[in-house]
Scaffold this motif. Structure first.
Motif, PDB file in Angstrom:
ATOM      1  N   THR A 183     -41.821   5.463 -79.209  1.00  0.00           N
ATOM      2  CA  THR A 183     -41.029   5.011 -80.250  1.00  0.00           C
ATOM      3  C   THR A 183     -39.887   3.983 -79.728  1.00  0.00           C
ATOM      4  N   SER A 184     -40.010   3.394 -78.428  1.00  0.00           N
ATOM      5  CA  SER A 184     -39.314   2.210 -78.122  1.00  0.00           C
ATOM      6  C   SER A 184     -40.253   1.135 -77.818  1.00  0.00           C
TER       7      SER A 184
ATOM      8  N   LEU B 218     -46.846   9.246 -79.695  1.00  0.00           N
ATOM      9  CA  LEU B 218     -46.169   8.434 -80.269  1.00  0.00           C
ATOM     10  C   LEU B 218     -45.059   7.717 -79.608  1.00  0.00           C
TER      11      LEU B 218
END
Length: 160
Positions: free
Chosen positions: A159-160, A157
């Motif tokens: 996230t940024s 995953l």
């Protein structure tokens, strides 16, 4: 095993080692080791202390950062010949230079190492033979933006 040395108030501790755990070797005998304690000589006196304003939080520094390569060139006094390349590189890489970082750069020096970390150059827009945008072939394993499912039972995953 540590124990308080008699007659001292926590300033000295003693420990002993008789034999090493490895047969045929010996550890150095340590009779005592002294702890570094706070003393008046190490502490700054209140009348000598100069009140310093706390630095702004990193969020405030980042909010006031320079985001335009032309502004960065102007503030550092760089030759205008650098500006077209910086604008072209800025299309690929965002510029964000906080004032505190800018103050550490040498003015009028295009080879300053700190400047080279943040200044986009026109050479960065050139294509290199053999360069691919997805060297790990993860694009086919991306079912949604920010999610890579390359291996069974594992998901990455972003996230940024």
């Amino acid at each position: 095993m540590f124990k308080r040395a008699p007659g001292f108030r926590g300033a000295r501790w003693e420990t002993t080692f008789n034999e090493a755990r490895v047969p045929g070797t010996r550890l150095a005998r340590i009779d005592w080791c002294r702890m570094i304690t706070r003393s008046p000589a190490l502490l700054q006196r209140e009348d000598e202390a100069k009140p310093l304003a706390p630095p702004p939080a990193w969020q405030a520094q980042l909010a006031g950062a320079i985001r335009d390569p032309a502004e960065l060139c102007r503030r550092l006094g760089l030759n205008e010949a650098w500006q077209p390349g910086a604008e072209a590189g800025h299309a690929l890489f965002e510029v964000r230079v906080p004032e505190a970082f800018l103050s550490r750069m040498r003015p009028n020096d295009p080879s300053d190492p700190l400047l080279r970390q943040v200044m986009p150059l026109g050479e960065e827009t050139l294509t290199t033979p053999g360069f691919v945008t997805d060297p790990l072939a993860e694009a086919v394993h991306t079912p949604a933006k920010g999610l890579i499912h390359k291996y069974a039972g594992r998901v990455l995953l972003i996230t940024s």
